[in-house]
Design an enzyme around this catalytic site. Structure first.
Site, PDB file in Angstrom:
ATOM      1  N   HIS A   2      -2.253  -0.315  -3.935  1.00  0.00           N
ATOM      2  CA  HIS A   2      -2.851   1.001  -3.673  1.00  0.00           C
ATOM      3  C   HIS A   2      -3.734   1.433  -4.838  1.00  0.00           C
ATOM      4  O   HIS A   2      -3.379   1.205  -6.003  1.00  0.00           O
ATOM      5  CB  HIS A   2      -1.746   2.032  -3.413  1.00  0.00           C
ATOM      6  CG  HIS A   2      -2.258   3.417  -3.191  1.00  0.00           C
ATOM      7  ND1 HIS A   2      -2.924   3.785  -2.040  1.00  0.00           N
ATOM      8  CD2 HIS A   2      -2.241   4.517  -3.988  1.00  0.00           C
ATOM      9  CE1 HIS A   2      -3.276   5.054  -2.128  1.00  0.00           C
ATOM     10  NE2 HIS A   2      -2.888   5.525  -3.310  1.00  0.00           N
ATOM     11  N   GLU A  41      -7.687  -2.850   6.911  1.00  0.00           N
ATOM     12  CA  GLU A  41      -7.184  -3.551   5.737  1.00  0.00           C
ATOM     13  C   GLU A  41      -6.168  -4.647   6.082  1.00  0.00           C
ATOM     14  O   GLU A  41      -6.032  -5.619   5.347  1.00  0.00           O
ATOM     15  CB  GLU A  41      -6.561  -2.542   4.766  1.00  0.00           C
ATOM     16  CG  GLU A  41      -7.597  -1.585   4.213  1.00  0.00           C
ATOM     17  CD  GLU A  41      -7.007  -0.512   3.311  1.00  0.00           C
ATOM     18  OE1 GLU A  41      -5.952  -0.746   2.685  1.00  0.00           O
ATOM     19  OE2 GLU A  41      -7.592   0.578   3.233  1.00  0.00           O
ATOM     20  N   HIS A  98      -7.522   4.889   7.456  1.00  0.00           N
ATOM     21  CA  HIS A  98      -8.784   4.728   6.733  1.00  0.00           C
ATOM     22  C   HIS A  98      -8.988   3.241   6.502  1.00  0.00           C
ATOM     23  O   HIS A  98      -8.077   2.443   6.745  1.00  0.00           O
ATOM     24  CB  HIS A  98      -8.771   5.474   5.389  1.00  0.00           C
ATOM     25  CG  HIS A  98      -7.817   4.908   4.387  1.00  0.00           C
ATOM     26  ND1 HIS A  98      -6.472   5.183   4.411  1.00  0.00           N
ATOM     27  CD2 HIS A  98      -7.995   4.052   3.343  1.00  0.00           C
ATOM     28  CE1 HIS A  98      -5.867   4.548   3.417  1.00  0.00           C
ATOM     29  NE2 HIS A  98      -6.762   3.840   2.755  1.00  0.00           N
ATOM     30  N   ASP A 141       0.882  -1.162   0.000  1.00  0.00           N
ATOM     31  CA  ASP A 141       0.000   0.000   0.000  1.00  0.00           C
ATOM     32  C   ASP A 141       0.924   1.218   0.000  1.00  0.00           C
ATOM     33  O   ASP A 141       2.150   1.075   0.008  1.00  0.00           O
ATOM     34  CB  ASP A 141      -0.947  -0.035   1.208  1.00  0.00           C
ATOM     35  CG  ASP A 141      -2.223   0.753   0.932  1.00  0.00           C
ATOM     36  OD1 ASP A 141      -2.291   1.454  -0.094  1.00  0.00           O
ATOM     37  OD2 ASP A 141      -3.154   0.690   1.755  1.00  0.00           O
ATOM     38  N   HIS A 196      -1.452   0.903   6.675  1.00  0.00           N
ATOM     39  CA  HIS A 196      -1.925   1.967   7.568  1.00  0.00           C
ATOM     40  C   HIS A 196      -2.992   1.395   8.495  1.00  0.00           C
ATOM     41  O   HIS A 196      -3.551   0.323   8.221  1.00  0.00           O
ATOM     42  CB  HIS A 196      -2.526   3.111   6.742  1.00  0.00           C
ATOM     43  CG  HIS A 196      -3.535   2.606   5.756  1.00  0.00           C
ATOM     44  ND1 HIS A 196      -4.845   2.356   6.100  1.00  0.00           N
ATOM     45  CD2 HIS A 196      -3.402   2.230   4.455  1.00  0.00           C
ATOM     46  CE1 HIS A 196      -5.477   1.870   5.052  1.00  0.00           C
ATOM     47  NE2 HIS A 196      -4.631   1.769   4.037  1.00  0.00           N
ATOM     48  N   GLU A 243       0.150   4.391   1.879  1.00  0.00           N
ATOM     49  CA  GLU A 243       0.020   5.316   3.009  1.00  0.00           C
ATOM     50  C   GLU A 243       1.004   5.021   4.142  1.00  0.00           C
ATOM     51  O   GLU A 243       1.299   5.898   4.942  1.00  0.00           O
ATOM     52  CB  GLU A 243      -1.413   5.288   3.560  1.00  0.00           C
ATOM     53  CG  GLU A 243      -2.445   5.964   2.668  1.00  0.00           C
ATOM     54  CD  GLU A 243      -3.026   5.056   1.585  1.00  0.00           C
ATOM     55  OE1 GLU A 243      -2.525   3.909   1.434  1.00  0.00           O
ATOM     56  OE2 GLU A 243      -3.971   5.471   0.895  1.00  0.00           O
TER      57      GLU A 243
END
Ligand SMILES: [Zn+2]
Length: 259
Positions: free
Chosen positions: A61, A134, A115, A8, A103, A10
């Site tokens: 992502h 996630e 998020h 990802d 994240h 972030e």
């Protein structure tokens, strides 16, 4: 030994504001993606030095288009783009996975860029009444193919969440500390890469020792959105339980992501 690296953006060191992750192709976004490639290469090097024979890196992502391929370690293979049957990749006999640049879940206090799935439209998300994000989603998907998560990298909140859901045996590499959703104390990218390299080598020793994440299905999944209009437009078979929330009992891991 075959390793799959799910990525990802972030949770990469140097990434601390949504401007870097939401707007594709801007200078800020390109900087974030270069930083991502540096961390990927560190993880790839660590995996090979730890005994891997094949490393596949999957661009996770937003739309799966973030890798800058010229910068990739030539020994690694990549998966990019959107396709329907994740089975095509996950069934290739991987011995373990790394979650790189992850994240924390929505509304984690001081969770950097926290998020769950969509930072603009999703609110909270639960699996069997437990707030989740996630990291747990990916671990369940990988677990369905008997692939254990060996390492998670990200900010302090992401690695804490990883340990809460996956246990203390996994390797975690904390590359920054969240001060707010868009503020952090960070290491230099060089130091973060060195830590990820060592973490990846260490993670290779965990193969065979960490069990895949396999919660018992069916699972009750609940999605809360930021806007009732999203649920008003929803056409699927999940049950609406209030203005902004959908709930569904799911039988298969690939169905935990979206209602
Ligand atoms: Zn992302």
């Amino acid at each position: 030994m075959k390793i799959l690296i799910m990525t990802d953006l972030e949770g990469v060191c140097g990434v601390y504001r949504f401007e870097q992750t939401r707007e594709y192709g801007t200078p800020a976004n390109l900087e974030a993606r270069r930083l991502l490639m540096g961390e990927i290469n560190a993880a790839v090097r660590g995996a090979f030095d730890g005994g891997a024979t094949r490393v596949v890196v999957w661009d996770g992502h937003d739309g799966s288009k973030s890798f800058l391929l010229e910068e990739l370690d030539e020994r690694a293979e990549v998966v990019m783009g959107i396709f329907s049957s994740w089975d095509l990749v996950l069934s290739q006999g991987f011995d373990g996975a790394f979650l790189l640049g992850y994240h924390s879940k929505s509304h984690t206090p001081r969770g950097l860029l926290c998020h769950t799935q969509n930072s603009l439209t999703w609110d909270n998300y639960w699996i069997n009444d437990r707030l989740a994000g996630e990291i747990y989603q990916e671990a369940i998907l990988l677990g369905a193919y008997d692939i254990p998560v060996l390492m998670v990298t990200g900010d302090d909140k992401a690695v804490k969440e990883a340990r809460e859901f996956l246990g203390d045996d996994i390797v975690t590499v904390q590359v920054k500390i969240g001060l707010a959703r868009e503020a952090a104390i960070m290491y230099s990218p060089k130091k973060a890469r060195a830590m990820i390299y060592e973490g990846a080598k260490e993670a290779m020793k965990k193969i065979g020792k960490i069990k895949p994440c396999k919660p018992k299905f069916p699972l009750k999944v609940r999605w809360q959105f930021k806007d009732s209009g999203i649920v008003d437009r929803y056409r699927g078979d999940a049950k609406r339980i209030d203005a902004t929330t959908l709930e569904k009992v799911v039988e298969k891991p690939e169905d935990i992501f979206y209602p």
